[in-house]
Motif scaffolding. Structure first.
Motif, PDB file in Angstrom:
ATOM      1  N   ALA A 105       5.728  13.182  -9.873  1.00 36.18           N
ATOM      2  CA  ALA A 105       4.332  12.899  -9.515  1.00 36.18           C
ATOM      3  C   ALA A 105       4.113  11.391  -9.363  1.00 36.18           C
ATOM      4  O   ALA A 105       3.390  10.955  -8.457  1.00 36.18           O
ATOM      5  CB  ALA A 105       3.388  13.478 -10.568  1.00 36.18           C
ATOM      6  N   VAL A 106       4.736  10.604 -10.219  1.00 36.19           N
ATOM      7  CA  VAL A 106       4.621   9.141 -10.101  1.00 36.19           C
ATOM      8  C   VAL A 106       5.204   8.689  -8.767  1.00 36.19           C
ATOM      9  O   VAL A 106       4.590   7.887  -8.051  1.00 36.19           O
ATOM     10  CB  VAL A 106       5.319   8.426 -11.279  1.00 36.19           C
ATOM     11  N   LEU A 107       6.379   9.194  -8.407  1.00 33.30           N
ATOM     12  CA  LEU A 107       6.982   8.814  -7.121  1.00 33.30           C
ATOM     13  C   LEU A 107       6.075   9.177  -5.951  1.00 33.30           C
ATOM     14  O   LEU A 107       5.933   8.394  -5.003  1.00 33.30           O
ATOM     15  CB  LEU A 107       8.346   9.476  -6.937  1.00 33.30           C
ATOM     16  N   GLU A 108       5.469  10.332  -5.999  1.00 33.18           N
ATOM     17  CA  GLU A 108       4.567  10.727  -4.908  1.00 33.18           C
ATOM     18  C   GLU A 108       3.375   9.783  -4.819  1.00 33.18           C
ATOM     19  O   GLU A 108       2.973   9.385  -3.725  1.00 33.18           O
ATOM     20  CB  GLU A 108       4.106  12.178  -5.091  1.00 33.18           C
ATOM     21  N   ARG A 109       2.824   9.417  -5.952  1.00 35.07           N
ATOM     22  CA  ARG A 109       1.682   8.488  -5.942  1.00 35.07           C
ATOM     23  C   ARG A 109       2.116   7.101  -5.476  1.00 35.07           C
ATOM     24  O   ARG A 109       1.394   6.423  -4.745  1.00 35.07           O
ATOM     25  CB  ARG A 109       1.042   8.423  -7.335  1.00 35.07           C
ATOM     26  N   VAL A 110       3.319   6.668  -5.870  1.00 36.37           N
ATOM     27  CA  VAL A 110       3.838   5.372  -5.430  1.00 36.37           C
ATOM     28  C   VAL A 110       4.034   5.373  -3.913  1.00 36.37           C
ATOM     29  O   VAL A 110       3.727   4.387  -3.237  1.00 36.37           O
ATOM     30  CB  VAL A 110       5.144   5.011  -6.177  1.00 36.37           C
ATOM     31  N   LYS A 111       4.505   6.489  -3.363  1.00 36.45           N
ATOM     32  CA  LYS A 111       4.628   6.595  -1.906  1.00 36.45           C
ATOM     33  C   LYS A 111       3.272   6.424  -1.229  1.00 36.45           C
ATOM     34  O   LYS A 111       3.153   5.735  -0.211  1.00 36.45           O
ATOM     35  CB  LYS A 111       5.227   7.951  -1.506  1.00 36.45           C
ATOM     36  N   GLU A 112       2.248   7.066  -1.783  1.00 38.73           N
ATOM     37  CA  GLU A 112       0.894   6.918  -1.233  1.00 38.73           C
ATOM     38  C   GLU A 112       0.443   5.460  -1.280  1.00 38.73           C
ATOM     39  O   GLU A 112      -0.110   4.940  -0.305  1.00 38.73           O
ATOM     40  CB  GLU A 112      -0.105   7.778  -2.012  1.00 38.73           C
ATOM     41  N   LEU A 113       0.665   4.808  -2.418  1.00 38.11           N
ATOM     42  CA  LEU A 113       0.288   3.394  -2.548  1.00 38.11           C
ATOM     43  C   LEU A 113       1.029   2.536  -1.531  1.00 38.11           C
ATOM     44  O   LEU A 113       0.448   1.629  -0.917  1.00 38.11           O
ATOM     45  CB  LEU A 113       0.586   2.884  -3.960  1.00 38.11           C
ATOM     46  N   ALA A 114       2.316   2.819  -1.348  1.00 38.16           N
ATOM     47  CA  ALA A 114       3.115   2.050  -0.390  1.00 38.16           C
ATOM     48  C   ALA A 114       2.551   2.200   1.022  1.00 38.16           C
ATOM     49  O   ALA A 114       2.410   1.206   1.749  1.00 38.16           O
ATOM     50  CB  ALA A 114       4.576   2.501  -0.442  1.00 38.16           C
ATOM     51  N   ARG A 115       2.230   3.415   1.398  1.00 36.24           N
ATOM     52  CA  ARG A 115       1.651   3.641   2.727  1.00 36.24           C
ATOM     53  C   ARG A 115       0.309   2.933   2.868  1.00 36.24           C
ATOM     54  O   ARG A 115       0.038   2.310   3.896  1.00 36.24           O
ATOM     55  CB  ARG A 115       1.502   5.134   2.989  1.00 36.24           C
ATOM     56  N   GLU A 116      -0.536   3.019   1.833  1.00 38.92           N
ATOM     57  CA  GLU A 116      -1.836   2.349   1.865  1.00 38.92           C
ATOM     58  C   GLU A 116      -1.685   0.838   2.031  1.00 38.92           C
ATOM     59  O   GLU A 116      -2.531   0.195   2.644  1.00 38.92           O
ATOM     60  CB  GLU A 116      -2.613   2.641   0.572  1.00 38.92           C
ATOM     61  N   ARG A 117      -0.605   0.273   1.491  1.00 40.54           N
ATOM     62  CA  ARG A 117      -0.371  -1.169   1.559  1.00 40.54           C
ATOM     63  C   ARG A 117       0.389  -1.582   2.821  1.00 40.54           C
ATOM     64  O   ARG A 117       0.709  -2.744   2.991  1.00 40.54           O
ATOM     65  CB  ARG A 117       0.404  -1.622   0.327  1.00 40.54           C
ATOM     66  N   GLY A 118       0.689  -0.616   3.661  1.00 42.67           N
ATOM     67  CA  GLY A 118       1.387  -0.926   4.907  1.00 42.67           C
ATOM     68  C   GLY A 118       2.890  -1.106   4.762  1.00 42.67           C
ATOM     69  O   GLY A 118       3.544  -1.658   5.644  1.00 42.67           O
ATOM     70  N   CYS A 119       3.451  -0.604   3.682  1.00 37.44           N
ATOM     71  CA  CYS A 119       4.898  -0.696   3.479  1.00 37.44           C
ATOM     72  C   CYS A 119       5.610   0.389   4.278  1.00 37.44           C
ATOM     73  O   CYS A 119       5.064   1.465   4.498  1.00 37.44           O
ATOM     74  CB  CYS A 119       5.238  -0.547   1.997  1.00 37.44           C
ATOM     75  N   ASP A 120       6.836   0.078   4.699  1.00 38.27           N
ATOM     76  CA  ASP A 120       7.597   1.065   5.462  1.00 38.27           C
ATOM     77  C   ASP A 120       8.778   1.660   4.689  1.00 38.27           C
ATOM     78  O   ASP A 120       9.470   2.525   5.197  1.00 38.27           O
ATOM     79  CB  ASP A 120       8.055   0.497   6.810  1.00 38.27           C
ATOM     80  N   HIS A 121       9.007   1.191   3.468  1.00 33.35           N
ATOM     81  CA  HIS A 121      10.011   1.848   2.637  1.00 33.35           C
ATOM     82  C   HIS A 121       9.832   1.478   1.168  1.00 33.35           C
ATOM     83  O   HIS A 121       9.147   0.518   0.830  1.00 33.35           O
ATOM     84  CB  HIS A 121      11.439   1.569   3.118  1.00 33.35           C
ATOM     85  N   LEU A 122      10.447   2.313   0.318  1.00 34.69           N
ATOM     86  CA  LEU A 122      10.473   2.097  -1.126  1.00 34.69           C
ATOM     87  C   LEU A 122      11.862   1.642  -1.528  1.00 34.69           C
ATOM     88  O   LEU A 122      12.853   2.017  -0.898  1.00 34.69           O
ATOM     89  CB  LEU A 122      10.172   3.387  -1.892  1.00 34.69           C
ATOM     90  N   LYS A 123      11.921   0.871  -2.600  1.00 30.62           N
ATOM     91  CA  LYS A 123      13.189   0.463  -3.192  1.00 30.62           C
ATOM     92  C   LYS A 123      13.137   0.741  -4.688  1.00 30.62           C
ATOM     93  O   LYS A 123      12.075   0.661  -5.296  1.00 30.62           O
ATOM     94  CB  LYS A 123      13.434  -1.040  -3.010  1.00 30.62           C
ATOM     95  N   VAL A 124      14.274   1.038  -5.238  1.00 32.94           N
ATOM     96  CA  VAL A 124      14.409   1.197  -6.673  1.00 32.94           C
ATOM     97  C   VAL A 124      15.870   0.972  -7.017  1.00 32.94           C
ATOM     98  O   VAL A 124      16.757   1.207  -6.182  1.00 32.94           O
ATOM     99  CB  VAL A 124      13.933   2.599  -7.148  1.00 32.94           C
ATOM    100  N   SER A 125      16.131   0.498  -8.206  1.00 32.39           N
ATOM    101  CA  SER A 125      17.512   0.395  -8.674  1.00 32.39           C
ATOM    102  C   SER A 125      17.572   0.956 -10.083  1.00 32.39           C
ATOM    103  O   SER A 125      16.549   1.081 -10.763  1.00 32.39           O
ATOM    104  CB  SER A 125      18.004  -1.058  -8.647  1.00 32.39           C
TER     105      SER A 125
END
Length: 155
Positions: free
Chosen positions: A106-126
């Motif tokens: 659920a956190v990842l899904e919400r982070v994806k929404e935030l990324a899209r709202e901010r105009g980001c085109d990809h997520l990164k994590v390590s």
């Protein structure tokens, strides 16, 4: 589940949860050894700096009115790349008793929404190479391995 942007009032909760996460990471590498023997020794400077940095945001993970973890996000850019604007998941931690209940997904899904709202085109994590649970979690969430970090202590 909701992400609630952290404020100065949340610094103790962030430090406590970060310390729990950081101590668990010690097992994966000597380079993860903490300089603090106890959470009470950890200054809140790092999280306090996040409050002033427009590219970094800390969120409390709240479920049914209770804080069950935190996530730190940092925006960044690679202007020379096709995928140039990203949101990096710097820290994510769900409290031990609340794991394996779908909260991380659920956190990842919400982070994806935030990324899209901010105009980001990809997520990164390590994550730590030896942390197979984290690696499996991100693979199952359709993250693709992209690069490997190397580290070397200088003694």
């Amino acid at each position: 589940m909701e992400l609630v942007e952290a404020t100065a009032d949340d610094l103790d909760a962030l430090v406590d949860r970060w310390y729990d996460l950081a101590t668990k990471m010690e097992e994966y590498s000597e380079l993860n050894e903490l300089a603090y023997a106890d959470v009470r020794e950890v200054p809140d400077d790092g999280f306090r700096a996040h409050l002033e940095n427009e590219d970094v945001t800390d969120y409390l993970i709240v479920h049914d009115g209770e804080t069950i973890g935190f996530v730190t996000l940092r925006e960044g850019r690679h202007p020379s790349r096709q995928y140039s604007t990203y949101l990096r998941i710097v820290n994510v931690a769900i409290d031990e008793g609340d794991r394996n209940r779908g909260h991380g997904t659920a956190v990842l899904e919400r982070v994806k929404e935030l990324a899209r709202e901010r105009g980001c085109d990809h997520l990164k994590v390590s994550c730590e190479w030896g942390n197979e649970d984290a690696r499996r979690f991100y693979r199952d969430a359709d993250f693709q391995p992209k690069q490997v970090d190397y580290a070397q202590p200088l003694e």
